[in-house]
Design an enzyme around this catalytic site. Sequence first.
Site, mmCIF file in Angstrom:
data_model
loop_
_atom_site.group_PDB
_atom_site.id
_atom_site.type_symbol
_atom_site.label_atom_id
_atom_site.label_comp_id
_atom_site.label_asym_id
_atom_site.label_seq_id
_atom_site.Cartn_x
_atom_site.Cartn_y
_atom_site.Cartn_z
ATOM 1 N N CYS A 116 29.738 46.629 82.010
ATOM 2 C CA CYS A 116 29.638 47.588 80.893
ATOM 3 C C CYS A 116 29.850 49.035 81.328
ATOM 4 O O CYS A 116 29.952 49.920 80.493
ATOM 5 C CB CYS A 116 28.298 47.434 80.183
ATOM 6 S SG CYS A 116 28.190 45.870 79.308
ATOM 7 N N HIS A 256 26.668 54.002 76.216
ATOM 8 C CA HIS A 256 27.114 52.609 76.077
ATOM 9 C C HIS A 256 26.268 51.954 74.989
ATOM 10 O O HIS A 256 25.056 52.159 74.932
ATOM 11 C CB HIS A 256 26.933 51.888 77.412
ATOM 12 C CG HIS A 256 27.134 50.406 77.321
ATOM 13 N ND1 HIS A 256 28.266 49.853 76.768
ATOM 14 C CD2 HIS A 256 26.336 49.361 77.689
ATOM 15 C CE1 HIS A 256 28.155 48.530 76.812
ATOM 16 N NE2 HIS A 256 26.989 48.211 77.352
ATOM 17 N N ASN A 286 28.061 45.188 71.092
ATOM 18 C CA ASN A 286 28.374 45.591 72.460
ATOM 19 C C ASN A 286 29.783 45.096 72.812
ATOM 20 O O ASN A 286 29.994 43.903 73.021
ATOM 21 C CB ASN A 286 27.329 44.989 73.403
ATOM 22 C CG ASN A 286 27.531 45.401 74.854
ATOM 23 O OD1 ASN A 286 28.575 45.959 75.203
ATOM 24 N ND2 ASN A 286 26.567 45.115 75.695
#
Length: 332
Positions: A116, A256, A286
Site C-alpha cells: 500500500c 492512504h 482500499n
Amino acid sequence: MGVIKAAITGINGWVPEYVLTNEELATMVDTSDEWITTRTGIKGRRILRGNGSGTSSLGVPAVKGLLEKTATDPLDVDMLICATVTPDMQFPATSNIISAKTGLKNAWSYDLNAACSSYIYALTTAAQFIETGKYKKIIVVGADKMSSIVDYTDRATCVIFGDAGTATLLEPTNDGVGIMDTILRTDGNGMAHLHQKAGGSVKPATHQTVDAKEHFIYQEGQAVFKFAVTNMADVSVEIMEKNNIKPEELAYLVPHQANLRIIEATARRMGIEKEQVMINIQRYGNTTSATIPLCLWEWEDKLKKGDNIILSAFGGGFTWGAVYLKWAYDSN
Ligand code: UT7
C-alpha cells in the site's frame, strides 16, 4: 538556475464502472452495511470485470487520459514506473504492457511493489531521476486490481478492497514547488501479519495452494491496524516537524485510504481539521497503489500552486512513509 525539484504536473484517475455495494456484499458473506461503515468507512468499491482484463486495463486508460489532459506527446515520455501489487503476470512487468499500449516508444519502464506504500515509494524513486537532471517526463502509474487476490468468501478482507488505476506526470521545476521531502521506512518483520502465501518462488502454485486459498490476501486485521495507526501518524508528524509546517499551514493531508479510523487518528495526531484531509474511501475502498493519486485527481480542481500537501501511507511489508510536496499548478 536553482535546485531542480520534481513536480507533479498532471494527474489522472480511472475507475471501472461496476460498483460493489455493502448491500451486495451482505448477500455474499455474513456482514452488514452497518459493520462495514462503522469499522472501515467504506460504502462501495469499484470492481474490474471481464475476462482478460488486469491491472494494465486500469493503467492504460489512466495514462491515455493523462497524456491527453496534459497535451503530452507519448514520444516525449522518458520513463514509466508502475506501482502495483497485482501485476498482470509475474513477468513481463505491467509497466511494459502499459507503455506499449499507450505509445510510450521512447520510455523505459519497470514495476515497483511496496504494497500500500507503492505509490509514495514510486513517486520518491521517480523524483530522484528528475532531480539528477537526466529525465524530463516520468509517469508513475498507481494501479491495482485487488479483486484478483481477494477471497470473496472471507468477510474480514473482501469488504475492504477495490480496483482503480491512476497516472501521475512528473517534470522538473526550479520554481520553489514540487517534492520537497520524503521519509520512507520498511520493516520486513511485518510480513507475518499481511502477505500472500503462495504464487511466489517459495511456494509456487499447485492444486494444494489453490485449494487452500493461498493465492488470496492474508491479513491479521487488528495487528496491522495497530502498526498502521502508530506508524502512519508518527511519520506524518515527523515530516511536518522536520519541515516546520504548522497545522494551519497544511493545505491537505492525503492519506492512504485503508480505514477511516486510521485516517482520523493520523489527522488528530497532526492537529489538523477534517477539511484538511482528502477522504474518498467511502466510494472506492482500499485500492492499494491507487488510493493517494485517486484523491489528488478528485481534489485537483481545488488545489493551488504552492499548497503544502503531505502524502502518507502504510502497507504490507511493512512499508510506510510520507512525502511533503508543494503543489505545482493552479487547475483553473
Ligand atoms: O492497507 C494496507 C494495510 N491494511 C490496513 O491498514 C488494515 C488495518 N486493519 C483494519 O482496517 C481493521 O482491522 C479491519 C477493518 C480489517 C477489521 O476491523 P476490526 O475492527 O479490527 O475488526 P476485527 O478484526 O477485530 O473483528 C471484530 C469482529 C470479529 O468478530 P468476533 O470475533 O468479535 O465475534 C470478526 O469476526 O468483527 C468480525 N468481522 C466482521 N463482522 C461483520 C470481521 N469482518 C467482518 C465483516 N462483517 N465484514
